[in-house]
Design a protein around this motif. Structure first.
Motif, PDB file in Angstrom:
ATOM      1  N   ALA A 281      33.022   8.181 -13.476  1.00 30.49           N
ATOM      2  CA  ALA A 281      33.202   7.708 -14.848  1.00 30.49           C
ATOM      3  C   ALA A 281      31.882   7.627 -15.599  1.00 30.49           C
ATOM      4  CB  ALA A 281      33.891   6.343 -14.831  1.00 30.49           C
ATOM      5  N   ASN A 282      30.797   7.311 -14.889  1.00 28.84           N
ATOM      6  CA  ASN A 282      29.490   7.194 -15.546  1.00 28.84           C
ATOM      7  C   ASN A 282      28.723   8.508 -15.535  1.00 28.84           C
ATOM      8  OD1 ASN A 282      29.017   7.355 -12.854  1.00 28.84           O
ATOM      9  ND2 ASN A 282      27.667   5.551 -12.740  1.00 28.84           N
ATOM     10  N   ASP A 283      29.432   9.614 -15.288  1.00 34.03           N
ATOM     11  CA  ASP A 283      28.849  10.956 -15.297  1.00 34.03           C
ATOM     12  C   ASP A 283      27.882  11.175 -14.143  1.00 34.03           C
ATOM     13  OD1 ASP A 283      29.312  13.325 -16.692  1.00 34.03           O
ATOM     14  OD2 ASP A 283      27.358  13.237 -17.693  1.00 34.03           O
ATOM     15  N   ASP A 284      27.958  10.301 -13.141  1.00 31.14           N
ATOM     16  CA  ASP A 284      27.132  10.464 -11.956  1.00 31.14           C
ATOM     17  C   ASP A 284      27.947  11.176 -10.881  1.00 31.14           C
ATOM     18  OD1 ASP A 284      24.988  10.309 -10.278  1.00 31.14           O
ATOM     19  OD2 ASP A 284      25.459   8.280  -9.573  1.00 31.14           O
ATOM     20  N   TRP A 285      27.270  11.878  -9.994  1.00 29.40           N
ATOM     21  CA  TRP A 285      27.958  12.607  -8.942  1.00 29.40           C
ATOM     22  C   TRP A 285      28.302  11.677  -7.780  1.00 29.40           C
ATOM     23  CZ3 TRP A 285      29.743  17.497  -9.425  1.00 29.40           C
ATOM     24  CH2 TRP A 285      29.212  18.287 -10.457  1.00 29.40           C
TER      25      TRP A 285
END
Length: 338
Positions: A255-259
């Motif tokens: 959701a936080n654009d982290d992998w």
């Protein structure tokens, strides 16, 4: 009893009878043999084989049979016997059909893994349904081919395969090392985790690729050569000091654009013989076979002297986490410890 009340009572009884008959007919339709057959057909697994090689003249095509499929049928011979002569198969490359062939006979071999040899039937010049569907020689030279029963494939215009970005390897290692600690590896050893395979493919249908990587952590104490004395000393160590690890992971954006890295398949074992080593995993193909939103993935397992293929079905649980199960053996654990 007044006639009006008697008539009303009869009317209510007839209505109740009609409702009961309607329920009975509906239940009978649900459990009728034809519906049973449709349900059974929907549940029956689609045969998938990993293309291995073809003879120079294209008359024989060999494919690796998934070990879970062999276990489901009980033996390789039973898998072979379940495929009637005249069956048609398609060569698929990440969900795209590249050609079809019809078989005149199939035989099996247990050399280096479960192998199916398909004898290709010569096309019937009078059969118009065969026109334009025979295999072109260049198709047999393509990489990442899987063999799928032609009457059970699901195709679409969806693009599963993507080119991976440059310099993506450090990201994969950074996000995945801690997964080996959960398997029992020491945190200090995870610096030696290496990438055995790397593919970028769209699994969840958002037109953005996920990263699927085969990772391994070799035992640093394993002898580099075949010295009998060195291996004798190594094999005398406790099992916990002879462990090696292998894993197939998928990295997807959260959701936080982290992998976020999650394991698909893990394998832990203590090395037990001279020149022993844990197998490596590689995503080899993708094919939609059961009609849901997510495609099945075909994974190649590469051992020292053997090849295997596994087919996995993905799904998302209520918390949004990926879950993977064997397509042929739903109860088989994907966390293999030996």
């Amino acid at each position: 009893m007044p006639f009006r009340q008697f008539r009303a009572k009869i009317y209510r009884s007839l209505c109740l009878l009609c409702i009961t008959l309607g329920i009975a007919i509906g239940l009978n339709a649900c459990i009728s043999p034809s519906n049973d057959k449709k349900t059974e057909e929907a549940k029956s697994p689609v045969p998938i084989f990993l293309f291995l090689q073809a003879s120079p003249d294209g008359k024989t095509i060999e494919g690796i049979v998934p070990s879970d499929l062999v276990e489901q049928f009980g033996s390789l011979d039973r898998v072979i016997q379940s495929i009637p002569a005249g069956s048609k198969f398609s060569l698929m490359q990440f969900g795209k059909p590249l050609g079809t062939f019809q078989v005149s006979a199939i035989r099996g071999s247990d050399a280096f893994g479960a192998i199916a040899s398909f004898k290709v039937q010569a096309p019937d010049s009078n059969d118009k349904s065969q026109s334009g569907k025979s295999l072109a020689p260049e198709v047999l030279r393509q990489p990442n081919l899987t063999i799928v029963a032609s009457d059970r494939i699901n195709t679409s215009d969806r693009n599963y395969f993507f080119n991976c970005p440059n310099k993506i390897q450090p990201l994969v290692l950074e996000k995945s090392r801690n997964l080996f600690v959960k398997l029992g590896a020491s945190p200090a050893a995870t610096a030696q985790v290496s990438i055995a395979s790397l593919v970028c493919a769209d699994i969840n249908g958002d037109n953005q690729p996920e990263i699927i990587a085969g990772l391994r952590l070799d035992n640093p104490l394993r002898p580099a050569g075949l010295s009998a004395q060195a291996w004798k000393e190594f094999l005398s160590l406790p099992a916990t000091q002879r462990q090696e690890y292998s894993m197939l992971v998928m990295l997807s954006k959260g959701a936080n654009d982290d992998w976020i890295s999650e394991p698909i398949l893990t394998h832990t074992r203590a090395l037990s013989y001279v020149n022993d080593s844990v197998s490596s995993y590689a995503l080899y193909g993708i094919q939609e076979v059961n009609g849901d939103r997510y495609p099945e993935i075909i994974v190649q397992e590469i051992g020292l002297n053997s090849l295997d293929v596994r087919v996995f079905t993905p799904s998302l649980n209520a918390q949004g986490k990926w879950q993977w199960r064997s397509y042929y053996q739903n109860q088989r654990s994907l966390n293999i410890v030996q």
